[in-house]
Design an enzyme around this catalytic site. Structure first.
Site, PDB file in Angstrom:
ATOM      1  CD  GLU A 110      -3.063  -1.009   2.185  1.00 21.05           C
ATOM      2  OE1 GLU A 110      -4.223  -1.343   1.884  1.00 21.05           O
ATOM      3  OE2 GLU A 110      -2.737  -0.612   3.323  1.00 21.05           O
ATOM      4  CB  CYS A 127       2.992   7.619   3.062  1.00 25.07           C
ATOM      5  SG  CYS A 127       3.424   6.471   4.382  1.00 25.07           S
ATOM      6  CB  CYS A 150       6.022  -4.693   9.314  1.00 25.86           C
ATOM      7  SG  CYS A 150       7.146  -3.700  10.329  1.00 25.86           S
ATOM      8  CB  CYS A 163       4.899  -1.488  16.597  1.00 29.15           C
ATOM      9  SG  CYS A 163       6.645  -1.183  16.213  1.00 29.15           S
ATOM     10  CB  CYS A 196       1.802  -0.428  14.100  1.00 28.42           C
ATOM     11  SG  CYS A 196       2.007  -0.164  12.321  1.00 28.42           S
ATOM     12  CB  CYS A 233       0.088   7.535  11.189  1.00 26.24           C
ATOM     13  SG  CYS A 233       1.584   6.988  12.022  1.00 26.24           S
TER      14      CYS A 233
END
Length: 420
Positions: free
Chosen positions: A127, A140, A147, A151, A154, A386
Site C-alpha cells: 500500500e 508515503c 513488517c 509494534c 500498529c 498512520c
C-alpha cells in the site's frame, strides 16, 4: 473490481485486470525504478556498451524519470533499432494498481500488486498513500511487504514480513503515483482530485513511513534514495525526503552519511519497559542507545531537526509526567516532536488520547522550547492514516482472491446498497 471515491460517494473506474498469470514470473523484466547501474547492465545484455551505453543510460533516465514514458516507442531521440531491441527484452511496466480509494479529505490510497522476484514466489500487494495539501503533496511509500517489528499499536505490524522490496520496487511506487495523479509534463490531475495549487509538482515530498522498517532493508532503501534524489531524474530534495525508523541503531548513521535525508524516529514512549511493549525492537536497541545515534546523525542541525513521532495512547503514554520525561530525554538533540492521535483499526486494544489531554501534553513540550505539532489524521475513513496500513493479501486470498477491498470500503459499498 470497482474502486470507490469516498469523497463523492461514487464508484470510479478500476484499472483493467492483469492479463498475466499471477503465479508466474513476468515474461520480461521492467526497467521502471532501475538505477543507473541497472540500466547500464540492461543495455549490456542487449549488446550496448562503452561510450554509447553511457549516452543511452542518460536518454533512458530522462524518458523514464523526467517524462514518465510508458513505452519505448515514445523515446523519439532513441534510434528505432534500439527501441525495438529494448522492447524485445524489457518493458516499462509499473506495479498494477489493484484498488484505489479516495478519502473524504482527498487522501488517496493505492493497493499495488508487484510481481515475484524469483521463480515460485507469489505476487504480493503493498500500500502507498498520497496526502495532499494546498502547497505540498506527500507520498508515503513502503519498503517491505509486511513488517517484522510487531509494534503493538500498529496495524501493519500484525502482518508478517514476506520480503524486502527491491530498490526498483520502492521507486516504482513514486512512478505509479505520478501516473495516477497526472504529475508528468503536459498532464493534468484526475477530475476533482485534491492536489497542490501552487503550480508545481503534485508529489513534492516523500516519506518512508509505509509498510515495513526501512533500515531492515537498508541496501535497497539507499539504492532507491539515490534514484529519487538524482538531480537529472526525479529530482527530490534531501530536505523533502524523510526516512522513519523504529530505531535500527547501527544503520542510522550510515543512511545519514550516504543520503543526507531527514530522519524521523518512531519513539512513542519515554521508558524502556513501556517501549519494549509498544516497539519490541527497543529490547535490542533501548532508548539511550537510540538517542545517542540521533545526537550524532550527520544530517541533523537546528535547521534540519530530527522528528520524533509519538502516538498518543489513552492512559498508556499520555500523562504530563510522560511529557516532562520526553523533554528531558531529548535535551541536546535538534528535535521536533510530532504528536500523532492514535488511529484505530479493527482488533486494536488501544484508544486515542482525549483531545484535551493531547493539548496539555503538547503545551508542556512547547513550553520547553520544542515544536510539537499535533498531526491531523488523514485518510482514516479508508484505513490510510498512520499505523493503519496493511495489505489484505493473505487474509483475502484465503477467502476470495478477487475481493481486495478494505473493510472501510466494503462498509461504504454496503451502505449504498451496491453489489461488488
Amino acid at each position: 473490481m470497482p474502486t470507490l471515491d469516498l469523497a463523492n460517494a461514487k464508484p470510479v473506474a478500476a484499472p483493467p485486470a492483469a492479463a498475466t498469470d499471477t503465479r508466474a514470473l513476468p515474461a520480461k523484466p521492467s526497467l521502471v525504478g532501475a538505477g543507473r547501474d541497472a540500466l547500464k547492465a540492461a543495455l549490456a545484455d542487449i549488446g550496448i556498451e562503452g561510450r554509447e551505453a553511457r549516452m543511452r543510460v542518460s536518454q533512458l533516465w530522462g524518458w523514464i524519470y523526467q517524462r514518465g514514458a510508458k513505452t519505448f516507442e515514445e523515446m523519439s531521440n532513441v534510434s528505432k533499432h534500439l527501441r525495438q531491441a529494448l522492447a524485445e527484452a524489457y518493458t516499462l511496466d509499473r506495479p498494477e494498481v489493484v484498488a484505489e480509494q479516495v478519502s473524504q479529505d482527498g487522501t488517496r490510497k493505492w493497493l499495488m500488486r508487484i510481481p515475484p522476484s524469483m521463480a515460485g514466489e507469489k505476487w504480493h500487494e503493498i500500500e502507498t498513500v498520497y496526502i495532499p495539501t494546498r502547497d505540498r503533496g506527500t507520498l508515503c511509500i513502503s519498503s517491505q511487504v509486511g513488517c517484522t517489528l510487531t509494534c503493538s499499536f500498529c496495524h501493519t505490524g500484525t502482518q508478517k514480513l514476506v520480503r524486502n522490496l527491491t530498490a526498483a520496487e520502492i521507486v516504482a511506487q513514486v512512478i505509479v503515483a505520478r501516473d495516477r495523479l497526472g504529475d508528468w509534463p503536459g498532464q493534468e490531475p484526475p477530475e476533482g482530485a485534491f492536489v497542490p495549487t501552487d503550480g508545481g509538482r503534485f508529489v513534492t515530498n516523500i516519506v518512508f513511513m509505509g509498510m515495513g522498517e526501512p533500515l531492515y532493508n537498508v541496501e535497497n532503501v539507499t539504492g532507491a534514495l539515490h534514484t529519487l534524489l538524482d538531480p537529472d531524474g526525479l529530482q527530490f530534495s534531501k530536505r523533502r525526503v524523510t526516512l522513519s525508523t523504529s530505531g535500527v541503531v547501527p544503520e542510522i548513521g550510515r543512511v545519514g552519511e550516504e543520503t543526507g535525508v531527514a530522519l524521523a524516529i518512531s519513539l512513542h514512549a519515554v521508558r524502556d519497559d513501556l517501549r519494549d511493549e509498544l516497539v519490541p525492537l527497543n529490547r535490542k536497541y533501548p532508548i539511550a542507545e537510540l538517542l545517542d545515534a540521533c545526537r550524532s546523525y550527520p544530517a541533523a542541525s537546528n535547521a534540519r531537526r530530527i522528528t520524533f513521532e509519538y502516538v498518543m495512547l489513552k492512559g498508556v503514554n499520555d500523562s504530563i509526567d510522560d511529557a516532562k520525561r520526553l523533554v528531558r530525554l531529548l535535551k541536546g538533540i535538534p528535535a521536533k516532536i510530532n504528536l500523532i492521535p492514535f488511529n484505530p483499526w479493527p482488533g486494536s486494544k488501544y484508544e486515542c488520547s482525549d483531545w484535551e489531554q493531547i493539548e496539555r501534553f503538547s503545551e508542556v513540550v512547547f513550553e520547553a522550547g520544542y515544536s510539537s505539532p499535533v498531526r491531523t489524521p488523514r485518510g482514516r475513513d479508508i484505513l490510510a492514516a498512520c499505523g493503519q496500513l496493511k495489505s489484505e493479501t493473505e487474509r483475502l486470498r484465503a477467502k476470495d482472491k478477487a475481493a481486495l477491498m478494505s473493510k472501510a470500503e466494503q462498509d461504504a459499498f454496503r451502505a449504498m446498497s451496491m453489489v461488488d
